[in-house]
Design an enzyme around this catalytic site. Sequence first.
Site, PDB file in Angstrom:
ATOM      1  N   ARG A 100      45.424  38.139 -47.646  1.00  0.00           N
ATOM      2  CA  ARG A 100      46.258  38.246 -46.432  1.00  0.00           C
ATOM      3  C   ARG A 100      45.492  38.213 -45.120  1.00  0.00           C
ATOM      4  O   ARG A 100      46.092  38.045 -44.066  1.00  0.00           O
ATOM      5  CB  ARG A 100      47.073  39.546 -46.494  1.00  0.00           C
ATOM      6  CG  ARG A 100      46.205  40.784 -46.452  1.00  0.00           C
ATOM      7  CD  ARG A 100      46.948  42.039 -46.909  1.00  0.00           C
ATOM      8  NE  ARG A 100      46.051  43.194 -46.942  1.00  0.00           N
ATOM      9  CZ  ARG A 100      45.156  43.428 -47.884  1.00  0.00           C
ATOM     10  NH1 ARG A 100      44.998  42.587 -48.885  1.00  0.00           N
ATOM     11  NH2 ARG A 100      44.376  44.484 -47.835  1.00  0.00           N
ATOM     12  N   PHE A 161      47.592  56.425 -38.660  1.00  0.00           N
ATOM     13  CA  PHE A 161      48.248  57.042 -37.506  1.00  0.00           C
ATOM     14  C   PHE A 161      47.270  57.776 -36.609  1.00  0.00           C
ATOM     15  O   PHE A 161      47.495  57.920 -35.400  1.00  0.00           O
ATOM     16  CB  PHE A 161      49.365  57.986 -37.967  1.00  0.00           C
ATOM     17  CG  PHE A 161      50.706  57.310 -37.938  1.00  0.00           C
ATOM     18  CD1 PHE A 161      51.492  57.368 -36.793  1.00  0.00           C
ATOM     19  CD2 PHE A 161      51.161  56.570 -39.016  1.00  0.00           C
ATOM     20  CE1 PHE A 161      52.715  56.715 -36.738  1.00  0.00           C
ATOM     21  CE2 PHE A 161      52.384  55.918 -38.970  1.00  0.00           C
ATOM     22  CZ  PHE A 161      53.166  55.987 -37.824  1.00  0.00           C
ATOM     23  N   THR A 163      44.330  56.855 -35.543  1.00  0.00           N
ATOM     24  CA  THR A 163      43.833  55.945 -34.506  1.00  0.00           C
ATOM     25  C   THR A 163      44.966  55.527 -33.567  1.00  0.00           C
ATOM     26  O   THR A 163      44.766  55.371 -32.367  1.00  0.00           O
ATOM     27  CB  THR A 163      43.180  54.707 -35.152  1.00  0.00           C
ATOM     28  OG1 THR A 163      42.251  55.145 -36.140  1.00  0.00           O
ATOM     29  CG2 THR A 163      42.440  53.877 -34.114  1.00  0.00           C
ATOM     30  N   CYS A 216      48.804  50.443 -48.403  1.00  0.00           N
ATOM     31  CA  CYS A 216      48.546  49.191 -49.127  1.00  0.00           C
ATOM     32  C   CYS A 216      48.011  49.496 -50.522  1.00  0.00           C
ATOM     33  O   CYS A 216      48.169  48.716 -51.449  1.00  0.00           O
ATOM     34  CB  CYS A 216      47.520  48.349 -48.382  1.00  0.00           C
ATOM     35  SG  CYS A 216      48.007  48.007 -46.699  1.00  0.00           S
ATOM     36  N   CYS A 274      58.694  64.604 -24.183  1.00  0.00           N
ATOM     37  CA  CYS A 274      57.614  64.052 -25.015  1.00  0.00           C
ATOM     38  C   CYS A 274      56.272  64.643 -24.580  1.00  0.00           C
ATOM     39  O   CYS A 274      55.932  64.641 -23.403  1.00  0.00           O
ATOM     40  CB  CYS A 274      57.566  62.518 -24.887  1.00  0.00           C
ATOM     41  SG  CYS A 274      56.111  61.800 -25.695  1.00  0.00           S
TER      42      CYS A 274
HETATM   43 ZN   LIG Z   1      56.363  59.584 -25.038  1.00  0.00          ZN
END
Ligand SMILES: [Zn+2]
Length: 370
Positions: A100, A161, A163, A216, A274
């Site tokens: 791939r 996640f 990184t 994977c 957030c």
């Molecule tokens: Zn945000």
Amino acid sequence: MAAAWAIVAHQRTYAARLASKALMLTTYNKQGMSFDDRYSRQVLFPGIGLEGQKKLAAARVAVVGCGATGTAVSALLARAGVGSLLIIDRDYVEPSNLQRQSLFDEADAAASLPKAVAAARKIAAFNSEVEVRAEVADLTPDNVHALLADTGLLLDGTDNFETRYLMNDFAVKHGKPWIYAAAVAAYAVTMNIIPGETACLSCIFPAPPQGAVETCDTAGILNGAVNLVGSIQATEALKFLTGARDKLRRTLLSFDVWSNDRAEVAADRPRPGCQTCQKREFVHLAGQSRPQITLCGRNSVQIHERHRPVDFAEMTGRLQPHGTVKHNDFVLKFWRDPYELTLFPDGRAIIKGTTDTAVARSLYARFVGN
Ligand SMILES: [Zn+2]
């Protein structure tokens, strides 16, 4: 009808010639061949045009992670004429990548070339006009500023996640756009993050996925899924770089190329409260020590040792009595059953044959140093 088509085709070719003349991109390869027409078909596309092509030539883009998505997006942007590409990857090419990862070949795998180096070489072979900088490194809170400060757009080609949250913190803090992309099995997902306008990664995923996450390694991967998400990511990058901001997608888009399921979730504004883009608490950027990471796709552990320059010739002599060892300019490999240790010049190592970080640590301490 056929005659009409011939005229249209002729006019298009003529317009393309004019466009590339105006671009003054007369370059010659080693055989003395001119590449005046290289971008002609792209310049003809009204969304790009001559002005867009000039903007691409002046653009500086970073691709973080050069696996399947990273090779797809790097190849497309290099062919499209993005002037400067920085490719950051910590890994080396293996046979299981070739299904791939479209910039690599069997010789790269046989030589265990670092992916960033192999990608830069391959790009130079098809577009020597692009300036490609290969950075064989793990993106960390320590080096993220030095590596990414002078790039205008960040592209996610990573497989983890940790990184991605680091990229999100850096991008939001400095107002740099980035494009999230991920794929596993037949499923792929992508989102444009434009700080100050759209949702950020933490708005959508306040915390990393918990528990068992498919990778994977466990779920496999279809090359169509990664190349599709790489194509979407590259096109969104072209829109951003040419200034077509009104055309940028403002959703989290996911699709499954096997079941044909497709979904879009609105991401056009930040989530109130957030932590990253509203409270501006950049916890991932502030992170000091990082844990060892089990890499996607294999039974291995990475040791994030840094500032321990390794002399490969000297190390080869030291390791020879303990197993099989070989090196090139970029990596040293050491086999001692059942483990395989890959060492980089800055002291970082990938130890294959275990997922136990304590075992990996002790192997490293024993053979590389404390
Ligand atoms: Zn945000």
